[in-house]
Design an enzyme around this catalytic site. Structure first.
Site, PDB file in Angstrom:
ATOM      1  CG  HIS A   1      42.375  37.367  48.901  1.00  0.00           C
ATOM      2  ND1 HIS A   1      42.467  37.925  47.643  1.00  0.00           N
ATOM      3  CD2 HIS A   1      41.647  38.243  49.631  1.00  0.00           C
ATOM      4  CE1 HIS A   1      41.832  39.077  47.626  1.00  0.00           C
ATOM      5  NE2 HIS A   1      41.318  39.297  48.816  1.00  0.00           N
TER       6      HIS A   1
ATOM      7  CG  HIS B   1      39.733  41.056  53.626  1.00  0.00           C
ATOM      8  ND1 HIS B   1      40.464  42.137  53.206  1.00  0.00           N
ATOM      9  CD2 HIS B   1      39.364  40.397  52.504  1.00  0.00           C
ATOM     10  CE1 HIS B   1      40.531  42.145  51.874  1.00  0.00           C
ATOM     11  NE2 HIS B   1      39.871  41.090  51.420  1.00  0.00           N
TER      12      HIS B   1
ATOM     13  NE  ARG C   1      36.484  42.797  57.342  1.00  0.00           N
ATOM     14  CZ  ARG C   1      36.452  43.167  56.061  1.00  0.00           C
ATOM     15  NH1 ARG C   1      37.401  43.950  55.569  1.00  0.00           N
ATOM     16  NH2 ARG C   1      35.493  42.760  55.270  1.00  0.00           N
TER      17      ARG C   1
ATOM     18  CG  ASN D   1      41.130  45.637  53.391  1.00  0.00           C
ATOM     19  OD1 ASN D   1      41.594  44.641  53.938  1.00  0.00           O
ATOM     20  ND2 ASN D   1      39.947  45.654  52.818  1.00  0.00           N
TER      21      ASN D   1
ATOM     22  CG  ASP E   1      42.023  42.509  48.033  1.00  0.00           C
ATOM     23  OD1 ASP E   1      41.678  42.450  46.850  1.00  0.00           O
ATOM     24  OD2 ASP E   1      41.309  42.088  48.956  1.00  0.00           O
TER      25      ASP E   1
ATOM     26  CG  HIS F   1      40.474  44.477  44.094  1.00  0.00           C
ATOM     27  ND1 HIS F   1      39.592  43.958  45.016  1.00  0.00           N
ATOM     28  CD2 HIS F   1      39.720  45.242  43.256  1.00  0.00           C
ATOM     29  CE1 HIS F   1      38.360  44.394  44.745  1.00  0.00           C
ATOM     30  NE2 HIS F   1      38.420  45.178  43.692  1.00  0.00           N
TER      31      HIS F   1
ATOM     32  CG  HIS G   1      39.203  38.693  44.215  1.00  0.00           C
ATOM     33  ND1 HIS G   1      39.360  39.684  43.284  1.00  0.00           N
ATOM     34  CD2 HIS G   1      39.381  39.292  45.424  1.00  0.00           C
ATOM     35  CE1 HIS G   1      39.588  40.821  43.902  1.00  0.00           C
ATOM     36  NE2 HIS G   1      39.622  40.605  45.189  1.00  0.00           N
TER      37      HIS G   1
ATOM     38  CG  ASP H   1      37.788  38.418  48.826  1.00  0.00           C
ATOM     39  OD1 ASP H   1      38.417  39.080  49.681  1.00  0.00           O
ATOM     40  OD2 ASP H   1      37.135  38.950  47.897  1.00  0.00           O
TER      41      ASP H   1
ATOM     42  CG  HIS I   1      31.249  43.364  55.968  1.00  0.00           C
ATOM     43  ND1 HIS I   1      32.117  44.409  56.168  1.00  0.00           N
ATOM     44  CD2 HIS I   1      31.436  42.963  54.688  1.00  0.00           C
ATOM     45  CE1 HIS I   1      32.795  44.648  55.054  1.00  0.00           C
ATOM     46  NE2 HIS I   1      32.412  43.776  54.133  1.00  0.00           N
TER      47      HIS I   1
HETATM   48 ZN   LIG Z   1      39.742  42.185  46.359  1.00  0.00          ZN
END
Ligand SMILES: [Zn+2]
Length: 418
Positions: free
Chosen positions: A53, A55, A57, A87, A145, A172, A224, A297, A301
């Site tokens: 899991h 991200h 980007r 995502n 998610d 999620h 999560h 997770d 950012h």
């Molecule tokens: Zn999530």
């Protein structure tokens, strides 16, 4: 290419030397034959870690993280396999985006990237994404998610359709009709005047997904988990044979919502940090086998998304470079779980839930490994991270379990410069 790693401890073995030939674990050969001999100085060789899991980007938000920078962070954290959530922008809901991610990952060449496709087009809970075509392109699971699969009807469709393709569904868990706050709803949120998100938002949707999984007899994976109630329901469901698996993250057993008291947005994520009671329940569930996997997770950012008022800051923290050390320091070192159990949580279980076939350390297996210093304390410093994100709550923490070296198929993907 022949490599020897000597003076090491080897996980689950009494060996002190590792032999790698042409990217695979091999039988003994002499140092004269080796192209490189690495002195591990007593560090421990573990199977390459698997994070199901993260991200990354890319595409779309390369200013936060690219597949290359995320891969470098993963290698530094001891990971050799990661699964990327869909995502992105455009959303990973079709085969073209899946192929693009795989191509970028291969170019970076630092970690095995297994894309997760969206369950619904555009991460919405309206129309199914092209799950079959995405599977052909290389996805290992579907998830929306960042967002929940919002309605029971759509979740049923996703479960049934994905089961036809033998594709796991990861959800999620957050009922959007009672969610929405910026932190955990409780004493702390009341006292500092921030709108809260109740544990009930997570628990209600976990209950729904357990009910659907049991009714349809189709596996479901709960992302999560942060609540005591959610873990209790998962424990009970497993006991009666429901095909439910779940994951949690290091922040849910190391931090609580009291960290939000100074409005530091590096403690803002979703699900939010919960109460001490929930934190202890997470540890108990890791200990008793209710939790199957520990994931990061990892959610980088840009500073502009975080250096704003707490309520307006985006959710998420980076995690790839601190995860193993937090798990080792707070779970294995104090004797809560064994190293064997930690490797189930961080390698073997995620590999088996998503059928990745990773974690082997026998002769002929791909030499995916990481070398961890378990003896010496180190200071985790955000300025030394390889991710583009600087949003970690763990800056300055003293930890054990620093990565010395990571190899994917016998190739060095990270090496600490001494
Ligand atoms: Zn999530």
């Amino acid at each position: 290419m022949k490599t020897i790693i000597k003076n090491c401890r080897v996980f689950n073995s009494d060996k002190s030397v590792i032999y790698i030939d042409d990217g695979r674990f091999a039988d003994e050969f002499s140092e004269n034959e080796a192209d490189e001999v690495i002195d591990a100085k007593g560090a421990t060789v573990l199977p390459g870690l698997v994070d199901m899991h993260v991200h990354f980007r890319e595409p779309g938000y390369e200013y936060k993280e690219t597949i290359a920078t995320g891969s470098a962070a993963a290698a530094k954290g001891g990971f050799t396999s990661v699964c990327t959530m869909p995502n992105t922008f455009p959303v990973c809901d079709n085969a073209a985006v899946v192929s693009g991610i795989l191509k970028k990952a291969e170019q970076a060449g630092l970690v095995r990237v297994y894309p997760i496709g969206a369950a619904g087009k555009g991460l919405e809970s309206e129309e199914l994404a092209e799950i079959g075509l995405m599977k052909e392109a290389g996805i290992v699971a579907v998830s929306n998610d960042g967002k929940p699969i919002a309605t029971s009807g759509f979740m049923r469709k996703v479960l049934e359709y994905s089961a036809d393709f033998d594709i796991p569904v990861l959800n999620h868990e957050e009922d959007p009709t009672i969610s929405g706050g910026a932190m955990n709803e409780g004493e702390v949120s009341t006292s500092i005047g921030i709108r809260g998100c109740p544990t009930a938002a997570e628990d209600i949707m976990i209950a729904r997904d357990i009910i659907l999984s049991e009714y349809l007899n189709i596996p479901v994976h709960i992302c999560h988990v942060s609540t005591k109630g959610g873990l209790r329901m998962i424990r009970e469901a497993k006991a009666r044979g429901v095909k439910v698996t779940c994951e949690t993250c290091p922040h849910y057993f190391t931090l609580t919502d009291s960290s939000c008291e100074n409005y530091d947005t590096n403690f803002k994520m979703h699900p939010p940090l919960r109460s001490e009671e929930d934190r202890l329940a997470v540890i108990e569930a890791i200990k008793d086998g209710t939790v199957d996997c520990i994931v990061t997770d990892h959610a980088p950012h840009h500073q502009d998304d975080k250096e704003v008022e707490f309520s307006h800051a985006l959710n998420g923290i980076v995690g790839l470079e601190s995860s193993f050390a937090l798990c080792y320091t707070y779970l294995v070192k104090p004797g809560i779980i064994t190293m064997e159990r930690l490797m189930d949580l961080m390698c073997y279980n995620p590999s088996s839930i998503l059928k990745l076939g990773r974690g082997g350390m026998d002769k002929g297996d791909d030499a995916d490994l990481t070398l961890m210093d378990l003896e010496n304390e180190f200071v985790f410093e955000k300025d030394k991270m390889l991710t583009k994100g600087r949003n970690t709550p763990f800056d300055g923490w003293k930890l054990y379990g620093e990565t010395m070296l990571t190899m994917m198929k016998g190739k060095k993907t990270y090496e600490k410069l001494c």
